[in-house]
Design a protein around this motif. Structure first.
Motif, PDB file in Angstrom:
ATOM      1  N   GLN A  67      18.463  -3.306 -10.100  1.00  0.00           N
ATOM      2  CA  GLN A  67      17.549  -3.834 -11.110  1.00  0.00           C
ATOM      3  C   GLN A  67      17.611  -3.055 -12.408  1.00  0.00           C
ATOM      4  N   GLY A  68      18.406  -2.022 -12.451  1.00  0.00           N
ATOM      5  CA  GLY A  68      18.579  -1.240 -13.658  1.00  0.00           C
ATOM      6  C   GLY A  68      19.695  -0.246 -13.463  1.00  0.00           C
ATOM      7  N   GLY A  69      20.271   0.235 -14.565  1.00  0.00           N
ATOM      8  CA  GLY A  69      21.394   1.143 -14.460  1.00  0.00           C
ATOM      9  C   GLY A  69      22.631   0.423 -13.959  1.00  0.00           C
ATOM     10  N   THR A  70      23.567   1.179 -13.435  1.00  0.00           N
ATOM     11  CA  THR A  70      24.819   0.623 -12.931  1.00  0.00           C
ATOM     12  C   THR A  70      24.855   0.737 -11.423  1.00  0.00           C
ATOM     13  N   GLY A  71      24.913  -0.400 -10.760  1.00  0.00           N
ATOM     14  CA  GLY A  71      24.980  -0.422  -9.312  1.00  0.00           C
ATOM     15  C   GLY A  71      26.407  -0.486  -8.825  1.00  0.00           C
ATOM     16  N   PRO A  72      26.607  -0.480  -7.524  1.00  0.00           N
ATOM     17  CA  PRO A  72      27.961  -0.558  -6.972  1.00  0.00           C
ATOM     18  C   PRO A  72      28.520  -1.968  -7.095  1.00  0.00           C
ATOM     19  N   LEU A  79      28.753  -3.107   8.478  1.00  0.00           N
ATOM     20  CA  LEU A  79      28.820  -1.702   8.858  1.00  0.00           C
ATOM     21  C   LEU A  79      28.707  -1.642  10.377  1.00  0.00           C
ATOM     22  N   ALA A  80      29.815  -1.342  11.028  1.00  0.00           N
ATOM     23  CA  ALA A  80      29.837  -1.328  12.488  1.00  0.00           C
ATOM     24  C   ALA A  80      29.005  -0.175  13.032  1.00  0.00           C
ATOM     25  N   SER A  81      28.602  -0.295  14.277  1.00  0.00           N
ATOM     26  CA  SER A  81      27.818   0.754  14.928  1.00  0.00           C
ATOM     27  C   SER A  81      28.561   2.084  14.867  1.00  0.00           C
ATOM     28  N   GLY A  82      27.859   3.127  14.399  1.00  0.00           N
ATOM     29  CA  GLY A  82      28.441   4.457  14.306  1.00  0.00           C
ATOM     30  C   GLY A  82      29.175   4.746  13.019  1.00  0.00           C
ATOM     31  N   ASP A  83      29.302   3.755  12.133  1.00  0.00           N
ATOM     32  CA  ASP A  83      30.076   3.938  10.903  1.00  0.00           C
ATOM     33  C   ASP A  83      29.202   4.375   9.729  1.00  0.00           C
ATOM     34  N   ASN A  84      29.866   4.956   8.723  1.00  0.00           N
ATOM     35  CA  ASN A  84      29.254   5.327   7.447  1.00  0.00           C
ATOM     36  C   ASN A  84      30.048   4.682   6.321  1.00  0.00           C
ATOM     37  N   GLN A  85      29.380   4.385   5.238  1.00  0.00           N
ATOM     38  CA  GLN A  85      30.065   3.947   4.026  1.00  0.00           C
ATOM     39  C   GLN A  85      29.255   4.428   2.834  1.00  0.00           C
ATOM     40  N   THR A  86      29.932   4.992   1.846  1.00  0.00           N
ATOM     41  CA  THR A  86      29.256   5.520   0.664  1.00  0.00           C
ATOM     42  C   THR A  86      29.592   4.670  -0.548  1.00  0.00           C
ATOM     43  N   GLU A  87      28.556   4.231  -1.242  1.00  0.00           N
ATOM     44  CA  GLU A  87      28.686   3.539  -2.515  1.00  0.00           C
ATOM     45  C   GLU A  87      28.096   4.444  -3.597  1.00  0.00           C
ATOM     46  N   TYR A  88      28.442   4.165  -4.856  1.00  0.00           N
ATOM     47  CA  TYR A  88      28.006   5.036  -5.940  1.00  0.00           C
ATOM     48  C   TYR A  88      27.276   4.240  -7.012  1.00  0.00           C
ATOM     49  N   VAL A  89      26.217   4.851  -7.547  1.00  0.00           N
ATOM     50  CA  VAL A  89      25.416   4.230  -8.595  1.00  0.00           C
ATOM     51  C   VAL A  89      25.232   5.236  -9.722  1.00  0.00           C
ATOM     52  N   SER A  90      24.733   4.752 -10.855  1.00  0.00           N
ATOM     53  CA  SER A  90      24.508   5.638 -11.992  1.00  0.00           C
ATOM     54  C   SER A  90      23.234   6.449 -11.800  1.00  0.00           C
ATOM     55  N   SER A  91      23.104   7.505 -12.587  1.00  0.00           N
ATOM     56  CA  SER A  91      21.956   8.405 -12.456  1.00  0.00           C
ATOM     57  C   SER A  91      20.654   7.765 -12.919  1.00  0.00           C
ATOM     58  N   ASP A  92      20.732   6.606 -13.592  1.00  0.00           N
ATOM     59  CA  ASP A  92      19.523   5.904 -14.026  1.00  0.00           C
ATOM     60  C   ASP A  92      19.312   4.611 -13.240  1.00  0.00           C
ATOM     61  N   TRP A  93      19.928   4.538 -12.070  1.00  0.00           N
ATOM     62  CA  TRP A  93      19.881   3.302 -11.273  1.00  0.00           C
ATOM     63  C   TRP A  93      18.489   3.028 -10.729  1.00  0.00           C
ATOM     64  N   GLN A  94      18.138   1.750 -10.692  1.00  0.00           N
ATOM     65  CA  GLN A  94      16.947   1.255 -10.002  1.00  0.00           C
ATOM     66  C   GLN A  94      17.389   0.176  -9.032  1.00  0.00           C
TER      67      GLN A  94
END
Length: 347
Positions: A67-72, A79-94
Motif C-alpha cells: 500500500q506504499g513504498g516499493t513492494g516485491p 510455499l511447501a511445508s518446511g520451506d522458506n522464501q525471502t522477498e524484499y521491500v523498500s524501507s518505507d514499505w506499507q
C-alpha cells in the motif's frame, strides 16, 4: 511508553494503510485517525527482507499486498511445508502478508482458487485477499523513524502465524529484548502445545528467543477451548447437520473440523457496530464484539477489532526486517498481558 497524542501522530501512516484495506474490502474507513492521509511513495531501496516460512504440514500460498513504498514483484506463490522464501521491500514499505490455503489455480483468475485468503483466483495477488485471513501488517516508516506492525484478526482467522523481528545488524534493534518484539497467534487445535509448553530445554531457541529472554505464553487456553473458540455463526465450514436436520444443544458438544477458519463479525455482517463505521466510527461508540472478545482470548497479542490498536501495535526503530512463520507451533504469546503494553513500544 508513548503518550496518547504522540502515539496518534506517529500512528497515522499505519492507520491510513488499514483504512485503504477496509475500503478495498467494501468497508468504510472506521478509525478515529482517518483524517490523516499518506501518499504512496516509490523508492528504489528494496533491500528490507520479508522472510516467509512454512511450518504447516501442507503447502501455504503466501500473499503480499503493498500500500506504499516499493513492494516485491512476487506477490503470491506456493510455499511447501518446511520451506522458506525471502522477498524484499523498500524501507518505507506499507503492506500486509497472509497465507492462503488449499489453492488450485487455473491461470486465468476469476472465481475463487483458495479456500481462505483468496485473491480473485490469482496466484500473484493484485490487492487484498478475501476474508477470513490472519494478517501480518506493517508500516516500516510511519514517522519519527518508527516502524509499526501487528498480527491482525480483524478480517478473521485462518492460520496460526508468528512475526519474528530481524535486526539486520542495526544496533538500535540488536539491543531490543526479543521477548517483547515477536508475537505469535495459535488458535488452531492441531497446532496448540500443552499449557506447560517450554521450548527452551537443551538450550534451544524458539521464534528468535532463548531461555535468557523467553517469550511469555498464554497458559489459560486448553485443547478443548481452542477447538470451540470461533462463534458458531462465524465458522466458514460449520459441522454438517445430523440426519434429523437439527444440531444438538449446547453446540459446544458438537465436534468441529480440525481446520476451522473463522470470519470476524465485521467481515461477515459488515455492520456499523461490528466494523466501527458510520454511527459507530468513534472510540467510545464502538466496543469489542462477541467475535473480538473470543479472538482476544485465544490470541492476546493480536489486533481483534478497529479500536484495539493501542493495545496490539508493536513499535520499534526503523531498519529491521521480519520473518512471518505460518503454523509456528507452541502457544499464543501474551506479551502485553504479562509484561504490559509499554514493553511493545520501543521508542
Amino acid at each position: 511508553m508513548l503518550q496518547p497524542l504522540l502515539f496518534a501522530f506517529l500512528f497515522f501512516a499505519f492507520v491510513a494503510a488499514r483504512q485503504a484495506r477496509l475500503a478495498a474490502a467494501g468497508h468504510a474507513p472506521h478509525h478515529y485517525m482517518n483524517r490523516f492521509k499518506i501518499a504512496k511513495r516509490q523508492s528504489g531501496d528494496a533491500n528490507t527482507p520479508l522472510m516467509l516460512t512454512n511450518w504447516c504440514p501442507d503447502s501455504v500460498w503466501p500473499a503480499i499486498d503493498s500500500q506504499g513504498g516499493t513492494g516485491p514483484s512476487n506477490t503470491g506463490f506456493e510455499l511447501a511445508s518446511g520451506d522458506n522464501q525471502t522477498e524484499y521491500v523498500s524501507s518505507d514499505w506499507q503492506g500486509r502478508v497472509w497465507g492462503r490455503t488449499n489453492c488450485t489455480f487455473s491461470g486465468h483468475g476469476g472465481g475463487s482458487a483458495c479456500t481462505t485468503g483468496d485473491c480473485g483466483g490469482l496466484e500473484a495477488c493484485q490487492g487484498p485477499g478475501a476474508p477470513p485471513a490472519t494478517l501480518a501488517e506493517f508500516t516500516l516508516n510511519g514517522g519519527q523513524q518508527q516502524t509499526f506492525y501487528d498480527l491482525s484478526l480483524v478480517d478473521g482467522y485462518n492460520l496460526p502465524m508468528a512475526i519474528v523481528m530481524l535486526p539486520n545488524s542495526n544496533t538500535d534493534l540488536t539491543t531490543l529484548d526479543p521477548s517483547t518484539t515477536n508475537p505469535s497467534c495459535v488458535a488452531s487445535a492441531g497446532n496448540l502445545a500443552p499449557p506447560t509448553f517450554n521450548p527452551y530445554t537443551n538450550s534451544q531457541q524458539f521464534l528468535g528467543t532463548d531461555s535468557n529472554s523467553p517469550l511469555p505464553f498464554d497458559t489459560k487456553i486448553t485443547a478443548a477451548t481452542i477447538s470451540q473458540w470461533c462463534p458458531w455463526d462465524l465458522q466458514v465450514t460449520p459441522p454438517s447437520k445430523p440426519a434429523n436436520g437439527a444440531y444438538p444443544y449446547p453446540d459446544t458438544k458438537i465436534p468441529r473440523p480440525a481446520f476451522d477458519p473463522c470470519y470476524s463479525a465485521c467481515a461477515k455482517y459488515n455492520t456499523d457496530a461490528y466494523c466501527c463505521t458510520g454511527t459507530a466510527d468513534e472510540r467510545g461508540k464502538c466496543s469489542p464484539n462477541y467475535y473480538s472478545k473470543a479472538a482476544k482470548q485465544v490470541c492476546p497479542d493480536a489486533y481483534s477489532y478497529a479500536y484495539d490498536d493501542q493495545d496490539s501495535t508493536f513499535v520499534q526503530p526503523t531498519g529491521g526486517g521480519f520473518q512471518m512463520i505460518f503454523c509456528p507451533g507452541g502457544r499464543s504469546t501474551d506479551i502485553i498481558g504479562r509484561k504490559g503494553v509499554g514493553v511493545i513500544e520501543h521508542t
